[in-house]
Motif scaffolding. Structure first.
Motif, PDB file in Angstrom:
ATOM      1  N   CYS A 144       0.837  -1.199   0.000  1.00  0.00           N
ATOM      2  CA  CYS A 144       0.000   0.000   0.000  1.00  0.00           C
ATOM      3  C   CYS A 144       0.873   1.251   0.000  1.00  0.00           C
ATOM      4  CB  CYS A 144      -0.921  -0.014   1.226  1.00  0.00           C
ATOM      5  SG  CYS A 144      -1.833   1.522   1.489  1.00  0.00           S
ATOM      6  N   ARG A 145       1.903   1.257   0.833  1.00  0.00           N
ATOM      7  CA  ARG A 145       2.810   2.407   0.880  1.00  0.00           C
ATOM      8  C   ARG A 145       3.593   2.551  -0.414  1.00  0.00           C
ATOM      9  NH1 ARG A 145       5.045   1.688   7.133  1.00  0.00           N
ATOM     10  NH2 ARG A 145       3.176   2.595   8.121  1.00  0.00           N
ATOM     11  N   PHE A 146       4.097   1.437  -0.934  1.00  0.00           N
ATOM     12  CA  PHE A 146       4.817   1.491  -2.210  1.00  0.00           C
ATOM     13  C   PHE A 146       3.890   1.922  -3.337  1.00  0.00           C
ATOM     14  CE2 PHE A 146       6.001  -0.586  -6.205  1.00  0.00           C
ATOM     15  CZ  PHE A 146       7.285  -0.094  -6.371  1.00  0.00           C
ATOM     16  N   HIS A 147       2.665   1.453  -3.303  1.00  0.00           N
ATOM     17  CA  HIS A 147       1.684   1.751  -4.338  1.00  0.00           C
ATOM     18  C   HIS A 147       1.358   3.241  -4.399  1.00  0.00           C
ATOM     19  CE1 HIS A 147      -1.662   0.912  -7.006  1.00  0.00           C
ATOM     20  NE2 HIS A 147      -2.489   1.557  -6.212  1.00  0.00           N
ATOM     21  N   ASN A 148       1.347   3.897  -3.272  1.00  0.00           N
ATOM     22  CA  ASN A 148       1.085   5.335  -3.234  1.00  0.00           C
ATOM     23  C   ASN A 148       2.348   6.168  -3.463  1.00  0.00           C
ATOM     24  OD1 ASN A 148      -1.696   5.164  -2.680  1.00  0.00           O
ATOM     25  ND2 ASN A 148      -1.289   4.805  -0.518  1.00  0.00           N
ATOM     26  N   PHE A 149       3.506   5.570  -3.176  1.00  0.00           N
ATOM     27  CA  PHE A 149       4.774   6.298  -3.242  1.00  0.00           C
ATOM     28  C   PHE A 149       5.384   6.291  -4.640  1.00  0.00           C
ATOM     29  CE2 PHE A 149       9.372   5.462  -3.317  1.00  0.00           C
ATOM     30  CZ  PHE A 149       9.867   6.675  -2.865  1.00  0.00           C
ATOM     31  N   PHE A 150       5.475   5.119  -5.268  1.00  0.00           N
ATOM     32  CA  PHE A 150       6.290   4.973  -6.470  1.00  0.00           C
ATOM     33  C   PHE A 150       5.750   5.720  -7.687  1.00  0.00           C
ATOM     34  CE2 PHE A 150       7.809   2.731 -10.277  1.00  0.00           C
ATOM     35  CZ  PHE A 150       9.169   2.908 -10.090  1.00  0.00           C
ATOM     36  N   PRO A 151       4.432   5.755  -7.936  1.00  0.00           N
ATOM     37  CA  PRO A 151       3.977   6.439  -9.158  1.00  0.00           C
ATOM     38  C   PRO A 151       4.364   7.905  -9.223  1.00  0.00           C
ATOM     39  CG  PRO A 151       2.255   5.040  -8.306  1.00  0.00           C
ATOM     40  CD  PRO A 151       3.333   5.052  -7.275  1.00  0.00           C
ATOM     41  N   ALA A 171      12.838  12.907  -6.857  1.00  0.00           N
ATOM     42  CA  ALA A 171      11.565  12.209  -7.031  1.00  0.00           C
ATOM     43  C   ALA A 171      11.154  11.478  -5.751  1.00  0.00           C
ATOM     44  CB  ALA A 171      11.674  11.217  -8.198  1.00  0.00           C
ATOM     45  N   PHE A 172      12.112  10.813  -5.113  1.00  0.00           N
ATOM     46  CA  PHE A 172      11.807  10.106  -3.868  1.00  0.00           C
ATOM     47  C   PHE A 172      11.425  11.081  -2.754  1.00  0.00           C
ATOM     48  CE2 PHE A 172      14.738   6.443  -5.310  1.00  0.00           C
ATOM     49  CZ  PHE A 172      13.693   5.879  -6.023  1.00  0.00           C
ATOM     50  N   LEU A 173      12.103  12.224  -2.700  1.00  0.00           N
ATOM     51  CA  LEU A 173      11.771  13.215  -1.676  1.00  0.00           C
ATOM     52  C   LEU A 173      10.362  13.780  -1.895  1.00  0.00           C
ATOM     53  CD1 LEU A 173      15.147  15.183  -1.391  1.00  0.00           C
ATOM     54  CD2 LEU A 173      14.210  13.523   0.235  1.00  0.00           C
ATOM     55  N   LEU A 174      10.019  14.030  -3.147  1.00  0.00           N
ATOM     56  CA  LEU A 174       8.688  14.556  -3.433  1.00  0.00           C
ATOM     57  C   LEU A 174       7.596  13.552  -3.077  1.00  0.00           C
ATOM     58  CD1 LEU A 174       6.958  16.825  -4.710  1.00  0.00           C
ATOM     59  CD2 LEU A 174       7.249  15.654  -6.910  1.00  0.00           C
ATOM     60  N   ALA A 175       7.849  12.284  -3.308  1.00  0.00           N
ATOM     61  CA  ALA A 175       6.836  11.254  -3.070  1.00  0.00           C
ATOM     62  C   ALA A 175       6.830  10.739  -1.637  1.00  0.00           C
ATOM     63  CB  ALA A 175       7.055  10.087  -4.030  1.00  0.00           C
ATOM     64  N   PHE A 176       7.816  11.102  -0.835  1.00  0.00           N
ATOM     65  CA  PHE A 176       7.933  10.535   0.517  1.00  0.00           C
ATOM     66  C   PHE A 176       6.688  10.771   1.385  1.00  0.00           C
ATOM     67  CE2 PHE A 176       9.215  10.818   5.004  1.00  0.00           C
ATOM     68  CZ  PHE A 176       9.673   9.535   5.183  1.00  0.00           C
TER      69      PHE A 176
END
Length: 419
Positions: free
Chosen positions: A110-117, A163-168
Protein backbone atom coordinates in the motif's frame (compact mmCIF):
# COMPACT_ATOMS: atom_id res chain seq x y z
CA UNK A 1 -1.43 4.78 -7.55
CA UNK A 2 -5.01 4.84 -6.50
CA UNK A 3 -5.30 7.71 -6.90
CA UNK A 4 -1.95 9.26 -7.76
CA UNK A 5 -2.31 11.90 -5.06
CA UNK A 6 -4.98 10.83 -2.63
CA UNK A 7 -5.17 7.07 -3.00
CA UNK A 8 -8.34 5.70 -1.44
CA UNK A 9 -8.96 8.21 1.22
CA UNK A 10 -12.46 8.58 -0.16
CA UNK A 11 -12.92 4.84 0.10
CA UNK A 12 -12.17 4.87 3.79
CA UNK A 13 -14.55 7.73 4.39
CA UNK A 14 -17.62 7.72 2.17
CA UNK A 15 -17.55 5.01 -0.45
CA UNK A 16 -19.15 2.44 1.84
CA UNK A 17 -22.72 3.43 2.44
CA UNK A 18 -25.47 1.93 4.61
CA UNK A 19 -27.55 -0.78 3.01
CA UNK A 20 -30.79 0.42 1.44
CA UNK A 21 -32.92 -1.71 3.77
CA UNK A 22 -31.75 0.29 6.78
CA UNK A 23 -29.78 -2.54 8.46
CA UNK A 24 -26.53 -1.92 10.27
CA UNK A 25 -24.48 -3.69 7.61
CA UNK A 26 -22.55 -1.99 4.81
CA UNK A 27 -22.43 -2.61 1.10
CA UNK A 28 -19.96 -1.56 -1.56
CA UNK A 29 -21.81 0.63 -4.07
CA UNK A 30 -18.94 0.43 -6.56
CA UNK A 31 -19.15 -3.31 -7.30
CA UNK A 32 -19.26 -3.81 -11.09
CA UNK A 33 -20.76 -6.61 -13.21
CA UNK A 34 -18.24 -9.23 -14.42
CA UNK A 35 -18.53 -8.30 -18.11
CA UNK A 36 -17.53 -4.71 -17.41
CA UNK A 37 -14.58 -5.78 -15.29
CA UNK A 38 -13.48 -8.13 -18.09
CA UNK A 39 -13.49 -5.31 -20.65
CA UNK A 40 -11.47 -3.04 -18.39
CA UNK A 41 -9.09 -5.92 -17.63
CA UNK A 42 -8.34 -6.38 -21.35
CA UNK A 43 -7.75 -2.66 -21.79
CA UNK A 44 -5.35 -2.42 -18.83
CA UNK A 45 -3.55 -5.65 -19.75
CA UNK A 46 -2.81 -4.24 -23.20
CA UNK A 47 -1.13 -1.24 -21.57
CA UNK A 48 1.10 -3.41 -19.41
CA UNK A 49 2.12 -5.72 -22.27
CA UNK A 50 2.94 -3.00 -24.79
CA UNK A 51 4.59 -0.70 -22.24
CA UNK A 52 6.86 -3.27 -20.61
CA UNK A 53 7.93 -4.97 -23.85
CA UNK A 54 8.37 -1.70 -25.73
CA UNK A 55 10.30 0.17 -23.05
CA UNK A 56 12.56 -2.78 -22.24
CA UNK A 57 13.37 -3.01 -25.96
CA UNK A 58 14.22 0.71 -26.01
CA UNK A 59 16.62 0.21 -23.10
CA UNK A 60 18.26 -2.72 -24.93
CA UNK A 61 18.62 -0.77 -28.20
CA UNK A 62 20.44 2.07 -26.45
CA UNK A 63 22.62 0.15 -24.02
CA UNK A 64 23.59 -2.69 -26.38
CA UNK A 65 24.78 -0.45 -29.23
CA UNK A 66 27.62 1.98 -28.68
CA UNK A 67 26.45 4.46 -31.29
CA UNK A 68 23.18 4.92 -29.41
CA UNK A 69 24.82 5.87 -26.11
CA UNK A 70 24.43 9.63 -26.31
CA UNK A 71 23.28 12.24 -23.81
CA UNK A 72 19.75 12.35 -25.20
CA UNK A 73 19.47 8.58 -25.29
CA UNK A 74 20.65 8.16 -21.69
CA UNK A 75 17.72 10.31 -20.64
CA UNK A 76 15.49 8.18 -22.87
CA UNK A 77 16.74 5.12 -20.97
CA UNK A 78 15.73 6.76 -17.71
CA UNK A 79 12.33 7.65 -19.18
CA UNK A 80 11.79 4.10 -20.44
CA UNK A 81 12.83 2.59 -17.09
CA UNK A 82 10.42 4.82 -15.16
CA UNK A 83 7.52 4.08 -17.48
CA UNK A 84 8.12 0.32 -17.62
CA UNK A 85 8.44 0.16 -13.82
CA UNK A 86 5.26 2.11 -13.20
CA UNK A 87 3.36 0.02 -15.71
CA UNK A 88 4.61 -3.26 -14.25
CA UNK A 89 4.28 -2.46 -10.54
CA UNK A 90 1.22 -0.20 -10.40
CA UNK A 91 -1.10 -0.45 -13.38
CA UNK A 92 -2.59 -3.88 -12.68
CA UNK A 93 -2.79 -3.33 -8.93
CA UNK A 94 -4.36 0.05 -9.49
CA UNK A 95 -6.97 -1.45 -11.79
CA UNK A 96 -7.82 -4.26 -9.38
CA UNK A 97 -8.28 -1.84 -6.52
CA UNK A 98 -10.28 0.67 -8.59
CA UNK A 99 -12.53 -2.08 -9.99
CA UNK A 100 -13.32 -3.72 -6.62
CA UNK A 101 -12.65 -0.88 -4.18
CA UNK A 102 -10.98 -3.40 -1.90
CA UNK A 103 -7.26 -3.70 -1.04
CA UNK A 104 -5.76 -7.21 -1.18
CA UNK A 105 -2.03 -6.45 -1.05
CA UNK A 106 -1.08 -5.50 2.54
CA UNK A 107 0.35 -2.42 4.20
CA UNK A 108 3.87 -2.57 2.69
CA UNK A 109 2.61 -2.60 -0.88
CA UNK A 110 0.00 0.00 0.00
CA UNK A 111 2.81 2.41 0.88
CA UNK A 112 4.82 1.49 -2.21
CA UNK A 113 1.68 1.75 -4.34
CA UNK A 114 1.09 5.33 -3.23
CA UNK A 115 4.77 6.30 -3.24
CA UNK A 116 6.29 4.97 -6.47
CA UNK A 117 3.98 6.44 -9.16
CA UNK A 118 4.69 10.02 -8.12
CA UNK A 119 8.43 9.30 -8.15
CA UNK A 120 8.18 7.59 -11.57
CA UNK A 121 6.10 10.37 -13.15
CA UNK A 122 8.47 13.01 -11.75
CA UNK A 123 11.49 11.10 -13.12
CA UNK A 124 9.79 10.72 -16.51
CA UNK A 125 8.88 14.35 -17.02
CA UNK A 126 12.23 15.55 -15.64
CA UNK A 127 13.99 13.32 -18.16
CA UNK A 128 11.94 14.88 -20.96
CA UNK A 129 12.76 18.33 -19.59
CA UNK A 130 16.47 17.49 -19.49
CA UNK A 131 16.30 16.38 -23.13
CA UNK A 132 14.60 19.66 -24.08
CA UNK A 133 17.27 21.69 -22.30
CA UNK A 134 20.04 19.59 -23.89
CA UNK A 135 18.56 20.13 -27.36
CA UNK A 136 18.28 23.85 -26.63
CA UNK A 137 21.94 24.07 -25.63
CA UNK A 138 23.12 21.98 -28.59
CA UNK A 139 21.22 24.00 -31.18
CA UNK A 140 21.07 27.52 -29.75
CA UNK A 141 24.51 27.48 -28.08
CA UNK A 142 26.49 24.91 -30.11
CA UNK A 143 29.90 26.21 -29.00
CA UNK A 144 29.30 25.59 -25.32
CA UNK A 145 30.52 22.35 -23.79
CA UNK A 146 28.03 19.48 -23.89
CA UNK A 147 27.20 17.18 -21.01
CA UNK A 148 29.53 14.23 -20.60
CA UNK A 149 28.37 10.69 -19.96
CA UNK A 150 29.33 10.96 -16.28
CA UNK A 151 27.51 14.27 -15.84
CA UNK A 152 24.42 12.82 -17.47
CA UNK A 153 24.38 9.88 -15.06
CA UNK A 154 24.81 12.24 -12.10
CA UNK A 155 21.85 14.31 -13.28
CA UNK A 156 19.74 11.16 -13.59
CA UNK A 157 20.69 10.19 -10.04
CA UNK A 158 19.73 13.65 -8.76
CA UNK A 159 16.38 13.38 -10.56
CA UNK A 160 15.56 10.15 -8.72
CA UNK A 161 16.63 11.56 -5.36
CA UNK A 162 14.32 14.55 -5.85
CA UNK A 163 11.56 12.21 -7.03
CA UNK A 164 11.81 10.11 -3.87
CA UNK A 165 11.77 13.22 -1.68
CA UNK A 166 8.69 14.56 -3.43
CA UNK A 167 6.84 11.25 -3.07
CA UNK A 168 7.93 10.53 0.52
CA UNK A 169 4.83 12.10 2.19
CA UNK A 170 2.65 9.67 0.25
CA UNK A 171 4.69 6.79 1.69
CA UNK A 172 4.86 8.16 5.22
CA UNK A 173 1.14 8.79 5.67
CA UNK A 174 -0.13 5.71 3.80
CA UNK A 175 -2.11 3.23 5.87
CA UNK A 176 -4.69 0.45 5.60
CA UNK A 177 -7.98 0.26 7.40
CA UNK A 178 -10.54 -2.50 7.84
CA UNK A 179 -14.09 -1.52 7.04
CA UNK A 180 -17.09 -3.84 7.39
CA UNK A 181 -16.46 -6.57 4.84
CA UNK A 182 -13.34 -5.12 3.18
CA UNK A 183 -9.92 -3.47 3.61
CA UNK A 184 -8.95 -0.13 2.11
CA UNK A 185 -5.60 1.54 1.42
CA UNK A 186 -5.61 5.28 2.00
CA UNK A 187 -3.47 8.26 3.06
CA UNK A 188 -4.07 9.53 6.57
CA UNK A 189 -3.06 13.16 6.10
CA UNK A 190 -2.34 15.25 9.19
CA UNK A 191 -4.71 18.10 10.01
CA UNK A 192 -3.43 21.55 10.93
CA UNK A 193 -5.41 24.61 11.96
CA UNK A 194 -3.19 27.10 10.14
CA UNK A 195 -3.10 25.33 6.75
CA UNK A 196 -4.54 22.49 4.73
CA UNK A 197 -1.44 20.32 4.29
CA UNK A 198 -3.15 17.87 1.93
CA UNK A 199 -4.36 20.49 -0.55
CA UNK A 200 -1.04 22.36 -0.50
CA UNK A 201 0.82 19.12 -1.20
CA UNK A 202 -1.48 18.15 -4.09
CA UNK A 203 -1.19 21.55 -5.74
CA UNK A 204 2.62 21.53 -5.39
CA UNK A 205 2.82 18.05 -6.88
CA UNK A 206 0.68 18.99 -9.88
CA UNK A 207 2.87 22.04 -10.52
CA UNK A 208 6.15 20.13 -10.16
CA UNK A 209 5.26 17.03 -12.18
CA UNK A 210 3.12 18.63 -14.87
CA UNK A 211 2.68 22.36 -15.39
CA UNK A 212 6.18 23.68 -14.60
CA UNK A 213 8.10 21.08 -16.67
CA UNK A 214 5.68 21.54 -19.58
CA UNK A 215 6.23 25.29 -19.41
CA UNK A 216 10.01 24.83 -19.55
CA UNK A 217 9.80 22.32 -22.40
CA UNK A 218 7.34 24.48 -24.33
CA UNK A 219 9.67 27.47 -24.14
CA UNK A 220 12.76 25.43 -25.07
CA UNK A 221 11.16 23.73 -28.07
CA UNK A 222 9.58 27.00 -29.24
CA UNK A 223 12.99 28.67 -29.40
CA UNK A 224 14.57 25.58 -30.98
CA UNK A 225 11.76 25.28 -33.52
CA UNK A 226 12.06 28.91 -34.57
CA UNK A 227 15.80 28.44 -35.00
CA UNK A 228 15.53 25.23 -37.03
CA UNK A 229 12.53 26.03 -39.22
CA UNK A 230 12.39 29.82 -39.42
CA UNK A 231 16.09 30.65 -39.46
CA UNK A 232 18.84 29.80 -41.92
CA UNK A 233 22.59 30.33 -41.72
CA UNK A 234 23.47 32.87 -44.45
CA UNK A 235 25.73 31.51 -47.15
CA UNK A 236 25.77 27.97 -45.75
CA UNK A 237 23.89 25.74 -48.17
CA UNK A 238 26.32 22.84 -48.26
CA UNK A 239 25.08 19.27 -48.25
CA UNK A 240 26.70 18.73 -44.86
CA UNK A 241 24.78 21.59 -43.32
CA UNK A 242 21.48 20.47 -44.84
CA UNK A 243 21.91 16.88 -43.63
CA UNK A 244 22.76 18.05 -40.14
CA UNK A 245 19.78 20.41 -40.09
CA UNK A 246 17.44 17.62 -41.25
CA UNK A 247 18.74 15.27 -38.55
CA UNK A 248 18.24 17.87 -35.83
CA UNK A 249 14.73 18.59 -37.04
CA UNK A 250 13.84 14.89 -36.87
CA UNK A 251 15.06 14.63 -33.28
CA UNK A 252 13.16 17.74 -32.20
CA UNK A 253 9.99 16.57 -33.97
CA UNK A 254 10.15 13.22 -32.19
CA UNK A 255 10.59 14.80 -28.76
CA UNK A 256 7.79 17.31 -29.37
CA UNK A 257 5.44 14.42 -30.17
CA UNK A 258 6.57 12.63 -26.98
CA UNK A 259 5.92 15.71 -24.84
CA UNK A 260 2.54 16.45 -26.42
CA UNK A 261 1.45 12.83 -25.92
CA UNK A 262 2.45 12.95 -22.26
CA UNK A 263 0.62 16.26 -21.74
CA UNK A 264 -2.56 15.02 -23.41
CA UNK A 265 -2.66 11.72 -21.50
CA UNK A 266 -2.05 13.19 -18.04
CA UNK A 267 -4.13 16.39 -18.24
CA UNK A 268 -7.52 14.74 -17.47
CA UNK A 269 -5.95 12.89 -14.53
CA UNK A 270 -4.57 16.05 -12.94
CA UNK A 271 -7.83 17.91 -13.53
CA UNK A 272 -9.71 15.00 -11.94
CA UNK A 273 -7.77 15.21 -8.69
CA UNK A 274 -7.72 18.97 -8.54
CA UNK A 275 -11.52 18.89 -8.77
CA UNK A 276 -11.53 16.27 -6.04
CA UNK A 277 -9.92 18.76 -3.67
CA UNK A 278 -12.58 21.42 -4.21
CA UNK A 279 -15.72 19.38 -5.00
CA UNK A 280 -15.42 16.22 -2.87
CA UNK A 281 -19.15 15.43 -2.86
CA UNK A 282 -19.08 14.95 -6.62
CA UNK A 283 -16.78 11.95 -6.16
CA UNK A 284 -19.24 10.01 -4.00
CA UNK A 285 -21.58 9.25 -6.91
CA UNK A 286 -21.54 5.77 -8.47
CA UNK A 287 -20.73 6.97 -12.02
CA UNK A 288 -17.44 8.48 -10.81
CA UNK A 289 -15.84 5.03 -10.75
CA UNK A 290 -16.19 4.65 -14.52
CA UNK A 291 -14.85 8.18 -15.00
CA UNK A 292 -11.85 7.35 -12.82
CA UNK A 293 -11.14 4.07 -14.67
CA UNK A 294 -11.24 5.90 -18.02
CA UNK A 295 -9.07 8.78 -16.81
CA UNK A 296 -6.59 6.40 -15.17
CA UNK A 297 -6.42 4.24 -18.31
CA UNK A 298 -5.56 7.29 -20.42
CA UNK A 299 -2.86 8.36 -17.96
CA UNK A 300 -1.36 4.88 -17.71
CA UNK A 301 -1.46 4.48 -21.49
CA UNK A 302 1.15 7.24 -21.76
CA UNK A 303 3.73 4.61 -20.75
CA UNK A 304 3.19 2.61 -23.94
CA UNK A 305 3.23 5.30 -26.63
CA UNK A 306 6.87 6.37 -26.52
CA UNK A 307 8.38 3.16 -27.96
CA UNK A 308 5.84 3.38 -30.80
CA UNK A 309 6.80 7.01 -31.43
CA UNK A 310 10.52 6.17 -31.47
CA UNK A 311 9.95 3.33 -33.93
CA UNK A 312 7.84 5.45 -36.29
CA UNK A 313 9.93 8.64 -36.26
CA UNK A 314 13.54 7.47 -35.87
CA UNK A 315 15.40 5.24 -38.34
CA UNK A 316 17.85 3.82 -35.82
CA UNK A 317 15.19 2.90 -33.28
CA UNK A 318 13.16 1.34 -36.09
CA UNK A 319 16.20 -0.71 -37.06
CA UNK A 320 16.65 -1.72 -33.42
CA UNK A 321 13.05 -2.86 -33.07
CA UNK A 322 13.33 -4.88 -36.28
CA UNK A 323 16.53 -6.39 -34.94
CA UNK A 324 14.87 -7.26 -31.61
CA UNK A 325 11.76 -8.75 -33.22
CA UNK A 326 13.39 -10.34 -36.26
CA UNK A 327 12.05 -13.71 -35.04
CA UNK A 328 8.54 -12.55 -35.97
CA UNK A 329 7.43 -13.81 -39.41
CA UNK A 330 6.27 -10.34 -40.49
CA UNK A 331 9.50 -8.53 -39.53
CA UNK A 332 12.57 -8.41 -41.76
CA UNK A 333 15.80 -6.60 -40.87
CA UNK A 334 17.95 -5.64 -43.86
CA UNK A 335 21.72 -5.37 -43.76
CA UNK A 336 21.54 -1.57 -43.94
CA UNK A 337 19.30 -1.41 -40.88
CA UNK A 338 21.74 -3.64 -39.03
CA UNK A 339 24.55 -1.30 -40.07
CA UNK A 340 22.72 1.69 -38.56
CA UNK A 341 23.22 0.25 -35.06
CA UNK A 342 26.91 -0.49 -35.35
CA UNK A 343 29.59 1.65 -33.75
CA UNK A 344 30.53 5.08 -35.07
CA UNK A 345 34.08 4.04 -35.92
CA UNK A 346 32.84 1.15 -38.04
CA UNK A 347 30.45 3.41 -39.94
CA UNK A 348 33.16 6.02 -40.55
CA UNK A 349 35.50 3.41 -41.99
CA UNK A 350 32.87 1.85 -44.23
CA UNK A 351 31.59 5.20 -45.49
CA UNK A 352 35.11 6.49 -46.17
CA UNK A 353 36.14 3.37 -48.11
CA UNK A 354 32.95 3.39 -50.16
CA UNK A 355 33.11 7.10 -51.07
CA UNK A 356 36.86 6.99 -51.69
CA UNK A 357 36.46 4.08 -54.11
CA UNK A 358 33.73 6.02 -55.94
CA UNK A 359 36.03 9.05 -56.23
CA UNK A 360 38.96 6.99 -57.41
CA UNK A 361 36.79 5.48 -60.14
CA UNK A 362 35.58 8.93 -61.17
CA UNK A 363 39.09 10.40 -61.20
CA UNK A 364 40.41 7.50 -63.26
CA UNK A 365 37.60 7.92 -65.77
CA UNK A 366 38.04 11.68 -66.13
CA UNK A 367 41.83 12.00 -66.23
CA UNK A 368 43.48 11.12 -69.61
CA UNK A 369 45.64 8.07 -70.00
CA UNK A 370 49.46 8.33 -70.11
CA UNK A 371 49.57 7.86 -73.91
CA UNK A 372 46.96 10.55 -74.55
CA UNK A 373 48.73 12.89 -72.16
CA UNK A 374 52.01 12.36 -74.05
CA UNK A 375 50.37 13.26 -77.36
CA UNK A 376 48.78 16.36 -75.93
CA UNK A 377 52.05 17.38 -74.28
CA UNK A 378 53.97 16.93 -77.54
CA UNK A 379 51.56 19.14 -79.44
CA UNK A 380 51.67 21.87 -76.81
CA UNK A 381 55.40 21.58 -76.17
CA UNK A 382 54.84 20.86 -72.46
CA UNK A 383 56.80 18.25 -70.55
CA UNK A 384 55.48 14.73 -70.61
CA UNK A 385 54.69 13.02 -67.32
CA UNK A 386 55.69 9.44 -66.92
CA UNK A 387 53.11 6.77 -66.07
CA UNK A 388 54.69 6.30 -62.68
CA UNK A 389 54.36 9.99 -61.93
CA UNK A 390 50.71 9.91 -62.99
CA UNK A 391 49.91 6.99 -60.70
CA UNK A 392 51.60 8.78 -57.85
CA UNK A 393 49.63 11.92 -58.54
CA UNK A 394 46.34 10.07 -58.76
CA UNK A 395 47.09 8.15 -55.59
CA UNK A 396 47.85 11.36 -53.75
CA UNK A 397 44.66 12.94 -54.99
CA UNK A 398 42.65 9.91 -53.96
CA UNK A 399 44.17 9.87 -50.50
CA UNK A 400 43.38 13.54 -50.06
CA UNK A 401 39.78 13.03 -51.11
CA UNK A 402 39.47 9.97 -48.92
CA UNK A 403 40.70 12.00 -45.97
CA UNK A 404 38.10 14.69 -46.66
CA UNK A 405 35.31 12.14 -46.87
CA UNK A 406 36.47 10.49 -43.67
CA UNK A 407 36.44 13.80 -41.84
CA UNK A 408 32.95 14.56 -43.14
CA UNK A 409 31.69 11.17 -42.02
CA UNK A 410 33.25 11.68 -38.62
CA UNK A 411 31.46 15.05 -38.33
CA UNK A 412 28.08 13.45 -39.05
CA UNK A 413 28.68 10.62 -36.64
CA UNK A 414 29.51 12.85 -33.71
CA UNK A 415 27.21 13.62 -30.81
CA UNK A 416 25.78 16.54 -32.76
CA UNK A 417 23.27 14.00 -34.11
CA UNK A 418 22.32 12.32 -30.86
CA UNK A 419 19.53 9.94 -31.75
Amino acid sequence: MDPLYTSTEASAGNWSTPEPNGTDGYWNQFVQPPWRIALWAVAYSAIVLVSVVGNVTVVWIILAHRRMRTVTNFFLVNLAFAEASMSAFNTVVNFVYAAHNEWYFGLVYCRFHNFFPIAAVFASICSMTAIAVDRYMAIIHPLKQRLSSTQTKVIIGVIWVLAFLLAFPQYYYSDTDELPGRIVCYIDWPEYDVMNFKTIYYVCVVILIYFLPLLVMGWAYLVVGLNLWAGEIPGDSSGRYQEQLTAKRKVVKMMIVVVCTFAFCWLPYHVYFLLHQFFPLLFERPFIQQVYLAVMWLAMSSTMYNPIIYCCLNDRFRAGFKQAFRWCPCVTASSYEGLELKSTRYLQTQTSVYKASRMETTVSAVLPSAEDAAKVGAKRGSPVHSPSMEVTSNGSSSRSMSKTVSETSSFYSSNNLPV
